[in-house]
Design a protein around this motif. Structure first.
Motif: not given
Ligand code: NAD
Length: 259
Positions: A5, A10, A27, A84, A86, A236-237, A23, A134, A136, A232
């Motif tokens: 990623i 994100a 990331l 991404i 979160v 997200c991978s 998180c 992704r 989360v 987390c």
């Protein structure tokens, strides 16, 4: 393991400290470009600088209250098309349900149910178009086993969990997954504040409340924001594309159920 990623973007909400920071940091270690939010500018800027220094990724800091429409607008202006997302915000206060009126409930619902839904609504179609996404949501072990003094959290987060269960099955065919991460007892300011509340409710000392909580954890320790952030980052991978609609506990074995 390379999570595949690096270079993705994100938006990590409520990330100046605690779980959101864990998180964001994990990331960033995968090479993800970050936009992070929190209300207090100073702490947020300090966290952004710390993450940049350690990882070298670009980190944009947006100080705003993510639970308000203006706050979400500011965050999305800085990061309109995240790969991404979160979702996170401060948790509601502890107490007795007899004390909570409609306004208190609406605040909890805004922070812990409606804000994540609004941010998903604003970003998920772009993820579907780009065929990678992704999402989360940081919720709580309270959705699996309620915590008596946290009725606002038990209620609001369970509402979010039900909603996510429905949509997570609709996005996965486009390589957009939506999962919930459920912290048990992760050592943050929030957890420390809960010890104080429990101590007051039970008439014991804060140290006793801490020891009682620790004794419930099979791992024999509280979790760290690193434990939480690593879970987390995996969700997200690229490798996690077949995992959606799940409620993952990060609780050191505290939840006693077989499933
Ligand atoms: P924390 O107090 O350590 O950190 C909260 C972060 O959120 C801070 O960066 C704060 O600035 C930011 N924040 C709070 N409200 C915000 C808002 N309205 N807009 C933008 N930023 C905001 O808390 P934590 O322990 O990291 O908890 C994060 C979430 O997880 C909370 O909802 C909490 O209730 C929940 N939770 C935590 C645990 C735990 O063990 N720590 C357990 C269950 C649930």
């Amino acid at each position: 393991m390379d999570f595949g990623i690096a270079g993705k973007s994100a938006l990590v909400c409520a990330a100046s400290k605690g779980l959101g920071k864990g998180c964001a940091l994990n990331l960033a270690r995968e090479g993800v470009r970050l936009t992070i939010t929190a209300r207090g500018k100073e702490a947020l800027e300090a966290t952004a600088a710390e993450i940049r220094k350690e990882t070298g990724v670009s980190v944009t800091a947006v100080s705003c209250d993510i639970t308000t429409p203006e706050g979400r607008k500011a965050a999305l202006a800085a990061c309109p098309e995240p790969d991404i997302l979160v979702n996170n915000a401060g948790g509601p206060p502890p107490g007795d349900f007899r004390e909570w009126d409609r306004e208190v409930w609406l605040k909890a619902l805004d922070a812990n149910m409606l804000t994540p839904i609004e941010l998903i609504k604003a970003t998920v179609d772009g993820m579907i178009r780009r065929r990678f996404g992704r999402i989360v949501n940081i919720t709580s072990s309270a959705v699996k086993a309620p915590i008596d003094i946290l009725g606002l959290s038990n209620g609001a987060r369970s509402g979010l969990t039900g909603f996510i269960a429905g949509i997570a099955r609709k996005t996965v065919r486009h390589n957009v997954t939506i999962n919930n991460l459920l912290p048990g007892a992760i050592e943050t300011d929030r957890l420390r504040a809960n010890f104080a509340a429990v101590a007051k409710a039970k008439g014991i000392s804060i140290e006793e409340a801490r020891a009682e909580r620790m004794a419930e954890i099979p791992a024999g320790r509280f979790g760290t924001i690193e434990d939480f952030g690593a879970a987390c980052a995996f969700l997200c991978s690229r490798q996690a594309s077949y995992i959606t609609g799940q409620n993952w506990l990060v609780d050191g074995g505290m939840y006693p159920g077989t499933f």
